[in-house]
Design a protein around this motif. Structure first.
Motif, PDB file in Angstrom:
ATOM      1  N   PRO A  49       0.791  -1.240   0.000  1.00 60.35           N
ATOM      2  CA  PRO A  49       0.000   0.000   0.000  1.00 60.35           C
ATOM      3  C   PRO A  49       0.815   1.278   0.000  1.00 60.35           C
ATOM      4  N   THR A  50       2.093   1.231   0.366  1.00 59.47           N
ATOM      5  CA  THR A  50       2.869   2.475   0.433  1.00 59.47           C
ATOM      6  C   THR A  50       3.950   2.575  -0.630  1.00 59.47           C
TER       7      THR A  50
ATOM      8  N   PRO B  39       8.024   9.976   1.980  1.00 61.96           N
ATOM      9  CA  PRO B  39       8.058   9.641   3.412  1.00 61.96           C
ATOM     10  C   PRO B  39       6.877  10.189   4.207  1.00 61.96           C
ATOM     11  N   GLU B  40       6.454  11.413   3.905  1.00 61.61           N
ATOM     12  CA  GLU B  40       5.343  11.996   4.658  1.00 61.61           C
ATOM     13  C   GLU B  40       4.043  11.243   4.398  1.00 61.61           C
ATOM     14  N   ALA B  41       3.775  10.945   3.119  1.00 62.31           N
ATOM     15  CA  ALA B  41       2.558  10.213   2.776  1.00 62.31           C
ATOM     16  C   ALA B  41       2.609   8.789   3.307  1.00 62.31           C
ATOM     17  N   ARG B  42       3.793   8.217   3.296  1.00 59.40           N
ATOM     18  CA  ARG B  42       3.953   6.856   3.816  1.00 59.40           C
ATOM     19  C   ARG B  42       3.653   6.814   5.307  1.00 59.40           C
TER      20      ARG B  42
ATOM     21  N   THR C 139       4.242  -6.461   1.909  1.00 59.70           N
ATOM     22  CA  THR C 139       5.197  -5.357   1.838  1.00 59.70           C
ATOM     23  C   THR C 139       6.602  -5.894   1.639  1.00 59.70           C
ATOM     24  N   HIS C 140       7.466  -5.062   1.067  1.00 62.71           N
ATOM     25  CA  HIS C 140       8.880  -5.395   1.044  1.00 62.71           C
ATOM     26  C   HIS C 140       9.676  -4.382   1.858  1.00 62.71           C
ATOM     27  N   TYR C 141       8.955  -3.617   2.697  1.00 61.29           N
ATOM     28  CA  TYR C 141       9.611  -2.692   3.609  1.00 61.29           C
ATOM     29  C   TYR C 141       9.709  -3.339   4.986  1.00 61.29           C
TER      30      TYR C 141
END
Length: 341
Positions: A163-164, A169-172, A194-196
């Protein structure tokens, strides 16, 4: 307690003998966020496509919200919301109109769907932009609208597929806050791919780490990191050292274990990382392969991945994707970002 999602032994091979899933099994309970964590091409999106009835597995079985995805795909589609990597919103329509259309596709009546659309627009910080065309929204606003589309019909299971990705960075950070708020709904199960690493660590109650189509580790982030006793010691060289020499040099040091050389980087576990670093550097210097840099850190999900997959997450993420992204595209086009029609 029945699982909201239960998949067992999923196998999927794409043309060209590309094995996207290789006996993958996961469960997600009601009120739980499961983070399906893995590098690009690990099989995350293929898993979502199977669970949302877009493609069929070659082998294995899966049930979502109590219904078999192969025998009762119609029932599954009524009970899920999907936020896919590609937005399904009509860019020329307003955010409000997108939500009303989505609700009507699920059989919601006029007053009910208007009330629900207004509620979600305010909840997700889109109230002031409700009547604007979606094409005027920022990337973060569009992703929040995608989440609203997935929630408009009050699903029992929500799929958040990367989703991100692509957000600043701010929107994430704002999206993280929205997902954390969703986690307060005990009736809603969420599968987050996710891959974060930091995203999974922060949001997921439990993570399943996927590599090459298999779950290689599963548990709470804290429990998985807690399995790695002591500290992580990371060393770097300007050029790759002699692996045999490095292993031999460190193998004689007490309290140093799990030595893994990956090109110009070496990782090891130490009971007391700060105390071990001088001895580690001295041993390598004596062996004729002095390190250029050394760092010590508490265990992270990257260390967990390294332990179970045998390579660093960033290395795996940069590898050629094993999935076939074009597969299932026609079916995906029949589905909005909020769920199946």
């Amino acid at each position: 307690m029945a699982h909201a999602i239960e998949a067992e032994g999923l196998v999927k091979t794409y043309p060209g003998d590309v094995r996207a899933l290789d006996d993958l099994s996961i469960t997600v309970g009601p009120g739980e966020i499961l983070g399906l964590l893995g590098p690009n091409g690990a099989g995350k999106s293929t898993t979502v496509k199977i669970l949302t009835t877009l493609i069929r597995p070659d082998r294995g079985k899966a049930a979502v919200a109590g219904h078999d995805v192969l025998r009762r795909p119609d029932r599954v589609r009524r009970l899920i919301g999907v936020v896919s990597q590609r937005s399904g919103a009509d860019p020329d329509a307003s955010g409000r109109d997108n939500l009303i259309l989505q609700g009507r596709l699920y059989g919601m009546g006029g007053a009910e769907v208007r009330r629900r659309a207004g509620e979600l627009l305010e909840r997700l910080g889109l109230g002031d932009a409700a009547r604007r065309a979606v094409k005027t929204y920022s990337g973060g606003m569009q992703r929040r609208l995608d989440v609203a589309l997935g929630l408009v019909h009050r699903p029992r299971v929500l799929f958040l597929d990367e989703p991100t990705t692509g957000l600043d960075p701010e929107a994430r950070t704002a999206m993280w806050a929205e997902i954390a708020r969703l986690a307060g709904d005990d009736a809603l199960a969420i599968l987050l791919t996710t891959h974060y690493l930091d995203e999974a660590d922060r949001l997921a109650r439990r993570v399943a780490i996927v590599d090459r189509g298999r779950v290689v580790a599963e548990g709470t982030p804290d429990a998985l990191k807690g399995e790695l006793r002591g500290d992580a010691v990371h060393l770097e060289w300007r050029e790759a050292p002699d692996e045999a020499l490095a292993r031999a040099a460190l193998g004689r040091l007490p309290g140093v274990r799990d030595v893994l050389v990956d090109g110009p980087r070496l990782s090891a576990r130490a009971d007391d990382g700060a105390a071990a670093v001088p001895a580690v550097l001295a041993a390598l210097d004596h062996a004729g392969i002095p390190a250029a840099a050394a760092t010590v850190a508490r265990p992270s999900l990257d260390d967990v991945y390294l332990r179970y997959a045998g390579r660093r997450f960033a290395q795996a993420d940069a590898a050629p994707a094993s999935e076939a992204p074009a597969q299932g595209t026609a079916a995906a086009d029949a589905v909005t970002a909020g769920g199946a029609r």
